[in-house]
Design an enzyme around this catalytic site. Sequence first.
Site, PDB file in Angstrom:
ATOM      1  N   ASP A   1      -6.846  -1.292  -4.781  1.00 39.54           N
ATOM      2  CA  ASP A   1      -5.801  -1.957  -5.544  1.00 39.54           C
ATOM      3  C   ASP A   1      -6.476  -3.082  -6.328  1.00 39.54           C
ATOM      4  O   ASP A   1      -7.049  -3.998  -5.727  1.00 39.54           O
ATOM      5  CB  ASP A   1      -4.795  -2.542  -4.532  1.00 39.54           C
ATOM      6  CG  ASP A   1      -3.391  -2.640  -5.077  1.00 39.54           C
ATOM      7  OD1 ASP A   1      -3.258  -2.943  -6.268  1.00 39.54           O
ATOM      8  OD2 ASP A   1      -2.449  -2.427  -4.292  1.00 39.54           O
TER       9      ASP A   1
ATOM     10  N   ASP B   1      -2.629  -3.351 -10.348  1.00 36.91           N
ATOM     11  CA  ASP B   1      -1.437  -4.118  -9.992  1.00 36.91           C
ATOM     12  C   ASP B   1      -0.838  -4.860 -11.199  1.00 36.91           C
ATOM     13  O   ASP B   1      -1.574  -5.434 -12.001  1.00 36.91           O
ATOM     14  CB  ASP B   1      -1.846  -5.142  -8.920  1.00 36.91           C
ATOM     15  CG  ASP B   1      -0.695  -5.949  -8.394  1.00 36.91           C
ATOM     16  OD1 ASP B   1       0.142  -5.379  -7.691  1.00 36.91           O
ATOM     17  OD2 ASP B   1      -0.627  -7.166  -8.702  1.00 36.91           O
TER      18      ASP B   1
ATOM     19  N   GLU C   1       0.410   0.032 -12.399  1.00 44.86           N
ATOM     20  CA  GLU C   1       1.777  -0.351 -12.011  1.00 44.86           C
ATOM     21  C   GLU C   1       2.429  -0.921 -13.259  1.00 44.86           C
ATOM     22  O   GLU C   1       2.066  -2.019 -13.698  1.00 44.86           O
ATOM     23  CB  GLU C   1       1.767  -1.398 -10.899  1.00 44.86           C
ATOM     24  CG  GLU C   1       3.177  -1.663 -10.388  1.00 44.86           C
ATOM     25  CD  GLU C   1       3.354  -2.995  -9.689  1.00 44.86           C
ATOM     26  OE1 GLU C   1       4.337  -3.142  -8.956  1.00 44.86           O
ATOM     27  OE2 GLU C   1       2.528  -3.911  -9.882  1.00 44.86           O
TER      28      GLU C   1
ATOM     29  N   HIS D   1       5.189  -0.134  -1.237  1.00 43.80           N
ATOM     30  CA  HIS D   1       5.285  -1.324  -0.377  1.00 43.80           C
ATOM     31  C   HIS D   1       6.193  -2.405  -0.956  1.00 43.80           C
ATOM     32  O   HIS D   1       6.358  -3.454  -0.331  1.00 43.80           O
ATOM     33  CB  HIS D   1       3.883  -1.888  -0.139  1.00 43.80           C
ATOM     34  CG  HIS D   1       3.290  -2.438  -1.409  1.00 43.80           C
ATOM     35  ND1 HIS D   1       2.775  -1.618  -2.385  1.00 43.80           N
ATOM     36  CD2 HIS D   1       3.187  -3.702  -1.877  1.00 43.80           C
ATOM     37  CE1 HIS D   1       2.371  -2.362  -3.404  1.00 43.80           C
ATOM     38  NE2 HIS D   1       2.604  -3.635  -3.118  1.00 43.80           N
ATOM     39  N   ASP D   2       6.754  -2.189  -2.146  1.00 45.47           N
ATOM     40  CA  ASP D   2       7.683  -3.155  -2.731  1.00 45.47           C
ATOM     41  C   ASP D   2       9.119  -2.646  -2.709  1.00 45.47           C
ATOM     42  O   ASP D   2      10.031  -3.317  -3.201  1.00 45.47           O
ATOM     43  CB  ASP D   2       7.329  -3.415  -4.209  1.00 45.47           C
ATOM     44  CG  ASP D   2       5.982  -4.082  -4.375  1.00 45.47           C
ATOM     45  OD1 ASP D   2       5.589  -4.876  -3.498  1.00 45.47           O
ATOM     46  OD2 ASP D   2       5.302  -3.794  -5.384  1.00 45.47           O
TER      47      ASP D   2
HETATM   48  C1  GLC Z   1       2.765  -6.025  -7.510  1.00 50.04           C
HETATM   49  C2  GLC Z   1       2.595  -5.639  -6.063  1.00 50.04           C
HETATM   50  C3  GLC Z   1       3.399  -6.586  -5.228  1.00 50.04           C
HETATM   51  C4  GLC Z   1       2.882  -7.972  -5.449  1.00 50.04           C
HETATM   52  C5  GLC Z   1       2.875  -8.339  -6.929  1.00 50.04           C
HETATM   53  C6  GLC Z   1       2.056  -9.543  -7.186  1.00 50.04           C
HETATM   54  O1  GLC Z   1       4.044  -5.847  -7.957  1.00 50.04           O
HETATM   55  O2  GLC Z   1       2.939  -4.314  -5.864  1.00 50.04           O
HETATM   56  O3  GLC Z   1       3.381  -6.260  -3.876  1.00 50.04           O
HETATM   57  O4  GLC Z   1       3.665  -8.884  -4.754  1.00 50.04           O
HETATM   58  O5  GLC Z   1       2.314  -7.315  -7.719  1.00 50.04           O
HETATM   59  O6  GLC Z   1       0.707  -9.257  -7.051  1.00 50.04           O
END
Ligand code: GLC
Length: 626
Positions: free
Chosen positions: A172, A274, A331, A405-406
């Site tokens: 990641d 990310d 993402e 995970h979100d």
């Molecule tokens: C992304 C991750 C999340 C994190 C955020 C800040 O959205 O998936 O879990 O809190 O970025 O890094």
Amino acid sequence: MTYCHPIIYVAVTAFSAEVMMIRKNVVFFRGRKRNINMNKHRIVKAAVIQVLIISLILSGCNSSGSTGSTDNTAKKMKWWQKTIAYEIYVKSFKDSDGDGTGDLKGITSELDHFKEMGVGAVWLTPCYVSPQADNGYDIADYYNIDPAYGTMEDMDNLIKEAGKRDIRIVMDLVFNHTSNENEWFLTSRQSRDNEKSDWYIWADPKEDGSAPTNWRSIFGGSAWEYDETRGQYYLHTFLPEQPDLNWADPEVRKALNDVARFWIDKGVGGFRMDAVTYIKKPDEFKDGIPDGGDGMTGIHSMTANTDGILDYLHEFKSAVVDGNDIFTVGEANGVSAEDLSQWIGEKGVFDMVFQFGLVNIDLPDETNWCNTREWTLPEFKSYFRGSLSEADSAGGWFPVFLENHDQPRSIDHFMPGEGNRIAKAKALSTLLLTMKGTPFVMQGEELGFVNVDWGSIDDYNDVSTKNHYEFALSEGYSEEEAMDAVHRFSRDSSRTPMQWDGSENAGFTTGTPWLPVYPDYDVFNCDAEKKDPDSVLNCYIALNDLRRKHSELISGDYAEIFKDDEKIFSFTRENEGKKATVFINFTPDEATYDKSCIENAECIFSTVTETEKGKLSPYGAAVYEE
Ligand code: GLC
Ligand code: MG
């Protein structure tokens, strides 16, 4: 998972035998004409066999994907398009040292879990050195492993052991921001003119001393934090402990490229990028129109997907990614189906992007978890239709995901209310593993995990959950409404410890788990589910088998049928004369459909033992093939 055509095995055996015989002849018959001729003859034969082997290998002996397919499209596909990907929440997967926190050694010890599931890529949430303000998404050192998770040696070993099982590790990359404890930031904040003073987004206060703009961070509160030493504010899209990097500075981009190269050299199979839609900030910082009682504007609407972002990402792609056998998945909150051709495919910057359309189907505004909307199945389907057709026409690829995970657990998210939990999990797994694209399974999804519903906000760990709760109260929602929203959307639901067996703490740890284990672990655990032929886990295993045997489920074109049906999601996957038709019932009642479309097809998979053409049991799913 390794598949080789039987002819190759025969050829390899024949070739080895020839080589051995030639060697023997050379040694034994050296100098005698008759035998030298025989050697020549054999050498020619061996050479022919060798050419045969090489051409067969080049034409598609697939050793890293998960399919045993022989169809031509599948042969041309990349390993990561054919495999199943799996997300590990490192903190919660398996604890090897009894400190209550999952770790790399724990992951290595459980790699066999992926064998039968056909997983060829494992994405690890960040395990670099981090003060853990956001559970690792605040990175203090990209080049080292957090001691809570182990050492670099453990990581090397994990990559090696995974490789032995045909699994690639995916890292990641959190490149929008670092931790406020990262050396880069500690230097940057020291003065306005040091060598890293421009590495973050610094801005002067407004005349009245307040923050430069009224932007609200994604986790709530102002997106600006004042720094005494510089007499300036720095920007943080997420927590104050996560200052945003300044990608406009070429030195920053170079430093990030170096990080990615370091991990490629370690042998990882890919990167998940990310929060990547936030890396480019607008040239001018302006107030937005307030969208809440706090007078602020969500930062997403002000900075996501800013013009020029793709230039940075093209640079990253050509400087770092091109030429390596890895994949990238961004993402991409804020990237719509129409934008896809710029993000993936021939002209794009990533191999795949995670879009948010589906997971936000019930949330018109992510800032406010209490403001939800009803959605219909045709809307749900249209997300796949839109993204798949745009991805196809761009020559790009699609990551299929229902959880991460979100996100809440998919059973509660997409099949809420009455009905059998196991049936729902199986129905959703059928969708995940037969849809066109690379499926991403979230840890625990394969066991049928559901949302947690802890009693008080203090029981929750996730910082964003706490902030959403506070925001709801400040907007005038009652405590009960705020807690309902927490039960529905908290990120903790996807982060509870993995359930390995029926022993204390589900076999996750011998210590005290950092987050409570879900109380249903006596039934929903890996050991028990392996033994139960009707379990969710065995459904995933069967679906992986199905993909291997019916390769159109991997390579086939996607077309929807009964588009407007409110109860059933059905589509075909077709390739080289083979057509699979998938039916999934999204309701707690029996559902019927016009069976003429599968008149000549036979059932190749069903989530229930008895299945009848034209009918689906409550939350039932079936696949037919002709
Ligand atoms: C992304 C991750 C999340 C994190 C955020 C800040 O959205 O998936 O879990 O809190 O970025 O890094
Ligand atoms: Mg541990």
